[in-house]
Write a protein that holds these residues in place. Structure first.
Motif: not given
Length: 150
Positions: A93-96, A113-122, A128-136
């Motif tokens: 939900p919130g992540l296509s 956004s934090a919501k999208v990153i949190a959805a990917v992490a889940e 979340v920090a690992r996903v944020e670093a991977a996006v960077r």
């Protein structure tokens, strides 16, 4: 962007380190025979994403070790493969799927956004920090390719 590749040499080394034959590894993975393991080790084929974490578990290694990435700073695609997902499976939900694919490709202007990153992490089962670093890392890779090609 190209999907990270499984390193056949690392797969073979890990298999040999734990003393498994190709046949024994194939049996652990529920494969019909050792031919699939051989083609993965020689690089003739890539395993489906669902096999990456299964291989790592059977061999007692981190899934990122089996991929051709810096395990300390992997791009988002590597985290997805390490979790055993195809791109079309990363949705919530919130992540296509398209938003996820754009994030993985490192395209600028994508909703991160934090919501999208949190959805990917889940979905990936990562923090979340690992996903944020991977996006960077994915964005950095995209920018490097864009500047090289342009």
């Amino acid at each position: 962007m190209a999907r990270p590749l499984l390193r056949g040499d690392r797969l073979q080394a890990a298999r040999e380190a734990v003393g498994l034959t190709r046949e024994e590894l194939a049996t652990k993975l529920g494969l019909s025979g050792p031919a699939r393991v051989r083609v993965w080790e020689t690089g003739l084929e890539r395993p489906r994403p669902r096999f990456v974490p299964r291989l790592a578990s059977a061999l007692g290694v981190d899934p990122l070790y089996l991929l051709d990435v810096d395990a300390g700073d992997p791009p988002l695609a590597a985290l997805r493969l390490a979790a055993g997902f195809a791109t079309n499976q990363v949705t919530a939900p919130g992540l296509s799927v398209m938003t996820y694919v754009r994030l993985e490709d490192g395209r600028p202007g994508v909703d991160d956004s934090a919501k999208v990153i949190a959805a990917v992490a889940e979905v990936l089962g990562m923090d979340v920090a690992r996903v944020e670093a991977a996006v960077r890392r994915s964005r950095s890779n995209h920018a490097a390719l864009a500047s090289f090609g342009g």
